[in-house]
Design a protein around this motif. Structure first.
Motif, PDB file in Angstrom:
ATOM      1  N   GLY A  16       5.956 186.693 -37.692  1.00 23.90           N
ATOM      2  CA  GLY A  16       5.630 185.557 -36.800  1.00 23.90           C
ATOM      3  C   GLY A  16       6.459 185.530 -35.535  1.00 23.90           C
ATOM      4  N   PHE A  17       6.467 186.648 -34.811  1.00 21.89           N
ATOM      5  CA  PHE A  17       7.315 186.744 -33.611  1.00 21.89           C
ATOM      6  C   PHE A  17       7.037 185.591 -32.641  1.00 21.89           C
ATOM      7  N   ASP A  18       8.076 184.875 -32.305  1.00 16.03           N
ATOM      8  CA  ASP A  18       8.044 183.771 -31.326  1.00 16.03           C
ATOM      9  C   ASP A  18       7.193 182.571 -31.739  1.00 16.03           C
ATOM     10  N   CYS A  19       6.659 182.550 -32.972  1.00 13.95           N
ATOM     11  CA  CYS A  19       5.802 181.410 -33.315  1.00 13.95           C
ATOM     12  C   CYS A  19       6.128 180.759 -34.652  1.00 13.95           C
ATOM     13  N   SER A  33      16.632 187.996 -38.900  1.00 16.96           N
ATOM     14  CA  SER A  33      16.646 186.569 -38.559  1.00 16.96           C
ATOM     15  C   SER A  33      16.612 186.432 -37.041  1.00 16.96           C
ATOM     16  N   GLY A  34      15.544 185.857 -36.519  1.00 15.40           N
ATOM     17  CA  GLY A  34      15.405 185.731 -35.062  1.00 15.40           C
ATOM     18  C   GLY A  34      15.505 187.091 -34.414  1.00 15.40           C
ATOM     19  N   ALA A  35      16.360 187.162 -33.392  1.00  9.90           N
ATOM     20  CA  ALA A  35      16.551 188.438 -32.698  1.00  9.90           C
ATOM     21  C   ALA A  35      17.701 189.234 -33.304  1.00  9.90           C
ATOM     22  N   GLY A  36      18.239 188.772 -34.437  1.00  9.68           N
ATOM     23  CA  GLY A  36      19.387 189.427 -35.065  1.00  9.68           C
ATOM     24  C   GLY A  36      20.676 188.909 -34.449  1.00  9.68           C
ATOM     25  N   GLY A  87      13.347 179.901 -23.290  1.00  9.37           N
ATOM     26  CA  GLY A  87      12.407 180.986 -23.004  1.00  9.37           C
ATOM     27  C   GLY A  87      11.412 181.218 -24.133  1.00  9.37           C
ATOM     28  N   HIS A  88      11.633 180.619 -25.277  1.00  8.31           N
ATOM     29  CA  HIS A  88      10.706 180.714 -26.405  1.00  8.31           C
ATOM     30  C   HIS A  88      10.920 179.465 -27.258  1.00  8.31           C
ATOM     31  N   PRO A  89       9.841 178.992 -27.944  1.00  8.63           N
ATOM     32  CA  PRO A  89       9.946 177.662 -28.574  1.00  8.63           C
ATOM     33  C   PRO A  89      10.377 177.632 -30.035  1.00  8.63           C
ATOM     34  N   ASP A  90      10.473 178.788 -30.689  1.00 10.33           N
ATOM     35  CA  ASP A  90      10.547 178.785 -32.159  1.00 10.33           C
ATOM     36  C   ASP A  90      11.837 178.202 -32.737  1.00 10.33           C
ATOM     37  N   ASN A  91      13.010 178.629 -32.211  1.00  4.68           N
ATOM     38  CA  ASN A  91      14.260 178.058 -32.745  1.00  4.68           C
ATOM     39  C   ASN A  91      14.351 176.570 -32.420  1.00  4.68           C
ATOM     40  N   ALA A  92      13.991 176.226 -31.188  1.00  7.05           N
ATOM     41  CA  ALA A  92      14.118 174.824 -30.754  1.00  7.05           C
ATOM     42  C   ALA A  92      13.212 173.923 -31.592  1.00  7.05           C
ATOM     43  N   THR A 130      16.125 179.952 -38.652  1.00  8.62           N
ATOM     44  CA  THR A 130      15.775 181.373 -38.660  1.00  8.62           C
ATOM     45  C   THR A 130      14.351 181.449 -38.144  1.00  8.62           C
ATOM     46  N   THR A 131      14.065 182.455 -37.340  1.00  9.18           N
ATOM     47  CA  THR A 131      12.737 182.509 -36.725  1.00  9.18           C
ATOM     48  C   THR A 131      12.103 183.876 -36.931  1.00  9.18           C
ATOM     49  N   ASN A 132      10.860 183.942 -36.518  1.00 11.80           N
ATOM     50  CA  ASN A 132      10.005 185.135 -36.639  1.00 11.80           C
ATOM     51  C   ASN A 132       9.559 185.342 -38.098  1.00 11.80           C
ATOM     52  N   ILE A 133      10.517 185.302 -39.021  1.00 12.92           N
ATOM     53  CA  ILE A 133      10.200 185.472 -40.446  1.00 12.92           C
ATOM     54  C   ILE A 133       9.348 186.736 -40.630  1.00 12.92           C
ATOM     55  N   PRO A 151      23.016 189.634 -28.206  1.00 15.20           N
ATOM     56  CA  PRO A 151      22.488 188.606 -27.302  1.00 15.20           C
ATOM     57  C   PRO A 151      20.955 188.666 -27.288  1.00 15.20           C
ATOM     58  N   THR A 152      20.321 187.494 -27.385  1.00 14.52           N
ATOM     59  CA  THR A 152      18.858 187.463 -27.461  1.00 14.52           C
ATOM     60  C   THR A 152      18.230 188.163 -26.250  1.00 14.52           C
ATOM     61  N   LYS A 153      18.849 188.010 -25.086  1.00 12.34           N
ATOM     62  CA  LYS A 153      18.287 188.609 -23.870  1.00 12.34           C
ATOM     63  C   LYS A 153      18.140 190.128 -24.064  1.00 12.34           C
ATOM     64  N   TYR A 194      11.845 197.973 -33.118  1.00 12.72           N
ATOM     65  CA  TYR A 194      12.519 198.237 -31.835  1.00 12.72           C
ATOM     66  C   TYR A 194      13.970 197.753 -31.881  1.00 12.72           C
ATOM     67  N   ARG A 195      14.184 196.663 -32.587  1.00 12.64           N
ATOM     68  CA  ARG A 195      15.522 196.065 -32.619  1.00 12.64           C
ATOM     69  C   ARG A 195      16.458 196.787 -33.585  1.00 12.64           C
ATOM     70  N   SER A 196      15.903 197.633 -34.414  1.00  8.86           N
ATOM     71  CA  SER A 196      16.768 198.299 -35.402  1.00  8.86           C
ATOM     72  C   SER A 196      17.837 199.143 -34.708  1.00  8.86           C
ATOM     73  N   ALA A 234      18.045 191.725 -26.891  1.00 12.59           N
ATOM     74  CA  ALA A 234      17.097 192.020 -27.979  1.00 12.59           C
ATOM     75  C   ALA A 234      15.654 191.805 -27.543  1.00 12.59           C
ATOM     76  N   ARG A 235      15.439 191.073 -26.459  1.00 12.71           N
ATOM     77  CA  ARG A 235      14.080 190.903 -25.933  1.00 12.71           C
ATOM     78  C   ARG A 235      13.757 192.008 -24.931  1.00 12.71           C
ATOM     79  N   GLU A 236      14.779 192.427 -24.190  1.00 16.22           N
ATOM     80  CA  GLU A 236      14.545 193.482 -23.191  1.00 16.22           C
ATOM     81  C   GLU A 236      14.134 194.803 -23.842  1.00 16.22           C
TER      82      GLU A 236
HETATM   83  N1  HSE Z   1      11.655 184.653 -31.337  1.00 18.91           N
HETATM   84  C1  HSE Z   1      12.878 184.940 -30.643  1.00 18.91           C
HETATM   85  C2  HSE Z   1      13.071 186.429 -30.564  1.00 18.91           C
HETATM   86  C3  HSE Z   1      14.020 184.305 -31.376  1.00 18.91           C
HETATM   87  O1  HSE Z   1      12.821 187.090 -31.562  1.00 18.91           O
HETATM   88  O2  HSE Z   1      13.452 186.930 -29.514  1.00 18.91           O
HETATM   89  C4  HSE Z   1      15.336 184.556 -30.709  1.00 18.91           C
HETATM   90  O3  HSE Z   1      16.264 183.628 -31.131  1.00 18.91           O
END
Ligand code: HSE
Length: 304
Positions: free
Chosen positions: A18-21, A253-256, A130-135, A12-15, A176-178, A227-229, A180-182
């Motif tokens: 902590g977006f992307d880190c 959790s992450g990008a949802g 494209g981002h290091p947090d999950n990996a 799980t990321t961002n928590i 899709p993360t793409k 924004y993701r809501s 949720a980032r756009e």
């Molecule tokens: N930190 C990334 C994001 C995680 O929120 O877009 C996506 O899996």
């Protein structure tokens, strides 16, 4: 010929802030077997999550991950047999793509004796993700603070008390993360940046020292969740329901689309149920996972 079997954890990321880190490895694992074979073909079998949708051709995301390592040692990827046993739900914010990519890179590193360092592996996975947090979390385990400095990943792995559990409620909706980032803005206000930074400064020491009373506000966010809501109906209701039921903190959790809550006592079942009920108010069914923190990260558990 050589064969390797790998267990790789979800993350799980961002928590919240902590977006992307920030990434946290979880006790839910995909198993990936990779074998070099004489025949010049690629065979892929997928069982479990995504068995009907994940490509069993060169379009499978594990292929570019393997290929990065083959390219590094200047070998051609000719004959390979891959078996994926997937337990991490797809496109639900638990890092399934990062887990598969990490497993691919770690497998090829072993099979080709490529001698890659953790930094090399994380760098490759980050290029694909494209981002290091999950990996970072899937590779290293535990709680990982990670950044990219001059194109190289840099991280600190932190440990959290054993008593910390994560309730992840995974709705049927895929995000899709793409996408949720756009949806995120390219600029944010200084006050929103400070809102997150100040929470992150409290979150990390609170998580490592077990100061649970700080987590309800330290997991708040203004950089991505608002924004993701729009992609995740009931997101705010589910977050509120988790806290009202006794969760220490709750976040996307992450990008949802999954929503995660921190739990320190034996209330995980009730908290998961309250979160599920909040999704159900809009007729959205979900699955509850009660997980611990994985400490070891990606592991080779069988080799020859
Ligand atoms: N930190 C990334 C994001 C995680 O929120 O877009 C996506 O899996």
């Amino acid at each position: 010929m050589r064969k390797v079997k790998i267990d790789v954890p979800a993350s799980t990321t961002n928590i919240g802030c902590g977006f992307d880190c920030l990434g946290l490895a979880l006790s839910l694992y995909n198993t990936v077997e990779v074998e070099l074979i004489e025949e010049e073909s690629i065979f892929i079998e997928v069982k479990g999550e995504g068995e009907k949708s994940i490509p069993t051709t060169r379009d499978n995301i594990i292929i570019p991950a393997l290929k990065m390592v083959f390219d590094r040692v200047k070998k051609k990827l000719k004959g390979i047999r891959i078996r994926e046993i997937n337990r991490i739900p797809l496109e639900r914010g638990l890092g399934s793509s990062a887990a598969t990519r990490i497993a691919g890179i770690v497998a090829a590193n072993y099979l080709l004796d490529a001698n890659l360092s953790a930094r090399d592996i994380l760098k490759m996975a980050t290029l694909l993700e494209g981002h290091p947090d999950n990996a970072a979390a899937s590779l290293l385990g535990g709680l990982v603070a990670v950044t990219i400095n001059e194109r190289e990943p840099a991280w600190v792995k932190l440990s959290v008390p054993e008593t910390l559990k994560v309730v992840a409620v995974i709705p049927r909706i895929k995000v899709p993360t793409k996408k949720a980032r756009e949806i995120l803005p390219s600029k944010v206000s200084l006050s929103d940046a400070v809102f997150n930074l100040s929470r992150l400064a409290i979150l990390l020491p609170s998580l490592t020292a077990g100061i649970w009373e700080n987590l309800s506000f330290a997991t708040q966010d203004k950089l991505h969740q608002p924004y993701r809501s729009s992609l995740i109906p009931q997101m705010n209701r589910v977050l509120e329901a988790a806290l009202a039921a006794g969760a220490k903190g709750a976040f996307l959790s992450g990008a949802g689309s999954g929503i995660a809550a921190f739990v320190s006592e034996n209330k995980a079942g009730d908290i998961g149920k309250a979160m599920q009920d909040a999704f159900l108010e809009k007729g959205i069914e979900s699955e509850v996972f009660i997980l611990s923190v994985d400490k070891k990260g990606c592991k080779i558990n069988e080799e020859r």
